[in-house]
Design a protein around this motif. Sequence first.
Motif, PDB file in Angstrom:
ATOM      1  N   PHE A 171      45.390  36.944  53.439  1.00 13.74           N
ATOM      2  CA  PHE A 171      44.003  37.414  53.427  1.00 13.74           C
ATOM      3  C   PHE A 171      43.741  38.471  52.352  1.00 13.74           C
ATOM      4  N   LEU A 172      44.781  38.841  51.577  1.00 12.28           N
ATOM      5  CA  LEU A 172      44.590  39.715  50.417  1.00 12.28           C
ATOM      6  C   LEU A 172      44.390  38.912  49.134  1.00 12.28           C
ATOM      7  N   LEU A 173      44.394  37.581  49.246  1.00  6.82           N
ATOM      8  CA  LEU A 173      44.282  36.699  48.090  1.00  6.82           C
ATOM      9  C   LEU A 173      43.037  35.831  48.192  1.00  6.82           C
ATOM     10  N   THR A 174      42.560  35.374  47.043  1.00  8.40           N
ATOM     11  CA  THR A 174      41.444  34.444  46.980  1.00  8.40           C
ATOM     12  C   THR A 174      41.696  33.453  45.857  1.00  8.40           C
ATOM     13  N   ARG A 175      40.983  32.333  45.876  1.00 13.84           N
ATOM     14  CA  ARG A 175      41.179  31.312  44.840  1.00 13.84           C
ATOM     15  C   ARG A 175      40.675  31.822  43.499  1.00 13.84           C
ATOM     16  N   ASP A 176      41.474  31.583  42.475  1.00  8.61           N
ATOM     17  CA  ASP A 176      41.087  31.943  41.109  1.00  8.61           C
ATOM     18  C   ASP A 176      40.261  30.790  40.545  1.00  8.61           C
ATOM     19  N   THR A 177      38.943  30.979  40.503  1.00  8.14           N
ATOM     20  CA  THR A 177      38.055  29.894  40.084  1.00  8.14           C
ATOM     21  C   THR A 177      37.967  29.742  38.572  1.00  8.14           C
ATOM     22  N   VAL A 178      38.451  30.732  37.829  1.00  5.01           N
ATOM     23  CA  VAL A 178      38.445  30.659  36.367  1.00  5.01           C
ATOM     24  C   VAL A 178      39.760  30.102  35.855  1.00  5.01           C
ATOM     25  N   HIS A 179      40.836  30.578  36.416  1.00  2.53           N
ATOM     26  CA  HIS A 179      42.168  30.086  36.065  1.00  2.53           C
ATOM     27  C   HIS A 179      42.719  29.319  37.275  1.00  2.53           C
ATOM     28  N   SER A 180      43.947  29.023  37.292  1.00  2.00           N
ATOM     29  CA  SER A 180      44.522  28.260  38.404  1.00  2.00           C
ATOM     30  C   SER A 180      45.103  29.195  39.457  1.00  2.00           C
ATOM     31  N   GLY A 181      45.362  28.657  40.619  1.00  2.32           N
ATOM     32  CA  GLY A 181      46.073  29.388  41.652  1.00  2.32           C
ATOM     33  C   GLY A 181      45.214  30.410  42.366  1.00  2.32           C
ATOM     34  N   GLU A 182      45.851  31.535  42.728  1.00  2.00           N
ATOM     35  CA  GLU A 182      45.196  32.588  43.480  1.00  2.00           C
ATOM     36  C   GLU A 182      45.212  33.901  42.707  1.00  2.00           C
ATOM     37  N   LYS A 183      44.442  34.848  43.178  1.00  3.99           N
ATOM     38  CA  LYS A 183      44.415  36.188  42.619  1.00  3.99           C
ATOM     39  C   LYS A 183      44.114  37.165  43.749  1.00  3.99           C
ATOM     40  N   PRO A 184      44.392  38.450  43.564  1.00  7.21           N
ATOM     41  CA  PRO A 184      44.072  39.421  44.622  1.00  7.21           C
ATOM     42  C   PRO A 184      42.563  39.470  44.882  1.00  7.21           C
ATOM     43  N   LEU A 185      42.213  39.610  46.144  1.00  5.93           N
ATOM     44  CA  LEU A 185      40.810  39.735  46.544  1.00  5.93           C
ATOM     45  C   LEU A 185      40.413  41.199  46.457  1.00  5.93           C
ATOM     46  N   ARG A 186      39.598  41.524  45.464  1.00  7.58           N
ATOM     47  CA  ARG A 186      39.212  42.904  45.213  1.00  7.58           C
ATOM     48  C   ARG A 186      38.088  43.345  46.158  1.00  7.58           C
ATOM     49  N   THR A 187      37.909  44.664  46.242  1.00  8.78           N
ATOM     50  CA  THR A 187      36.783  45.185  47.006  1.00  8.78           C
ATOM     51  C   THR A 187      35.466  44.859  46.302  1.00  8.78           C
ATOM     52  N   TYR A 188      35.469  45.012  44.976  1.00  9.84           N
ATOM     53  CA  TYR A 188      34.305  44.665  44.152  1.00  9.84           C
ATOM     54  C   TYR A 188      34.773  43.797  42.996  1.00  9.84           C
ATOM     55  N   THR A 189      33.966  42.815  42.653  1.00 10.78           N
ATOM     56  CA  THR A 189      34.138  42.070  41.410  1.00 10.78           C
ATOM     57  C   THR A 189      32.926  42.388  40.553  1.00 10.78           C
ATOM     58  N   GLY A 190      33.149  43.254  39.560  1.00 14.49           N
ATOM     59  CA  GLY A 190      32.007  43.791  38.845  1.00 14.49           C
ATOM     60  C   GLY A 190      31.182  44.617  39.817  1.00 14.49           C
ATOM     61  N   PRO A 191      29.864  44.449  39.836  1.00  8.09           N
ATOM     62  CA  PRO A 191      29.039  45.208  40.780  1.00  8.09           C
ATOM     63  C   PRO A 191      28.950  44.576  42.164  1.00  8.09           C
ATOM     64  N   ARG A 192      29.514  43.364  42.313  1.00 10.52           N
ATOM     65  CA  ARG A 192      29.342  42.609  43.562  1.00 10.52           C
ATOM     66  C   ARG A 192      30.438  42.944  44.566  1.00 10.52           C
ATOM     67  N   HIS A 193      30.037  43.298  45.785  1.00 13.28           N
ATOM     68  CA  HIS A 193      30.992  43.596  46.846  1.00 13.28           C
ATOM     69  C   HIS A 193      31.576  42.290  47.368  1.00 13.28           C
ATOM     70  N   THR A 194      32.893  42.144  47.233  1.00  7.11           N
ATOM     71  CA  THR A 194      33.563  40.914  47.662  1.00  7.11           C
ATOM     72  C   THR A 194      34.402  41.113  48.921  1.00  7.11           C
ATOM     73  N   GLY A 195      34.534  42.349  49.383  1.00  9.13           N
ATOM     74  CA  GLY A 195      35.108  42.587  50.696  1.00  9.13           C
ATOM     75  C   GLY A 195      36.611  42.621  50.779  1.00  9.13           C
ATOM     76  N   GLY A 196      37.310  42.609  49.651  1.00  9.63           N
ATOM     77  CA  GLY A 196      38.762  42.680  49.684  1.00  9.63           C
ATOM     78  C   GLY A 196      39.256  44.114  49.746  1.00  9.63           C
TER      79      GLY A 196
END
Length: 336
Positions: A296-321
């Motif tokens: 649950f600390l990971l999310t799908r990497d939609t730009v590259h392959s595989g997974e990436k850490p789920l951040r609290t914010y992606t840019g200005p957008r709150h993503t909840g990680g």
Amino acid sequence: MFWNVENFFDWRNDSTTVSDVEFSAAGERHWTWKRFQAKANAFAKALFWVEAETGRLPDIIGLEEVENAFVLRQVLQKTALRKLDYKYVHYDSPDRRGIDVALLYRSSRLELLDSKPCHLFSADTVMATRDILLCVFQQAGTPVMPAPPSSVMPDPDRASIATFQEIPGQAGNDGRGGSGNDGAFAVLVNHHPSKYGGAAESEPRRRIAVERLRFLADSLAAIGIDRIVAGGDFNDTPDNPVFWLLEPVLRPMHMDLFRRGLGTIKFDGKWDLIDHIYVSPALTPLSRMRILRIPFLLTRDTVHSGEKPLRTYTGPRHTGGVSDHLPVLLEVPLPP
């Protein structure tokens, strides 16, 4: 366990730093109590995942990017961790962004003997960055050992490798000291200066941090504390020759992971290992490090392959990680 928890600010605007204004309920991030509590609960959930995976909760957790002691109290008192016996160690640092390192430990298993915030210096001036946090422990329930006298503990305000080498009784090349503190072991929590402004331009600042860490490890070994763990966010990959300065007093536990291309952060589709753990020779044969890929600390990497850490914010957008870093874990038997 060591974990950079990425901008773990409280939701109050109670200081003059730009980051604190940004990470507040009225700031541009709209960092509310509800969002803070969700992050705190996810942090607690990660510790229980470790327990389910390994059979036990982490005895010690070194943290980077924590705003203040209030955050730590909220995490320990307002989440499921309130039923446990964790205590915290924290000192305010001179960091410009207002973020610090901290440490949690299980008081039923460990007794804190001493702790110090160790500043970094450049030309006799305290650097506006995170301190190295030094904590010395012994197992709970063992005969009470007096804290090492401050006259021989590593000086938190001065010191370099050069000045230490002038002190009689320096530890030998194997990194071992005397036997005066046989029941004690030390943990050093690090968050070294970033590459902000460019890797080459910022390199001298990170070298100062590595030299400071080496001095502290040498000083601990000289007073007989030969069980040392140093970890955290070093803001550089293990192939930088600057880390050779730590040998042989501190030895890397992460090189096999690095050679296999594993990492704790993902940048431009590539995993990098900038969260390191080093141990003294007395602990090297007993230790094993792993990167915690908690689902649950990971999310799908939609730009590259595989997974990436789920951040609290992606840019200005709150993503909840929780963080752009994955935590790392060292498994090592506690000293007798």
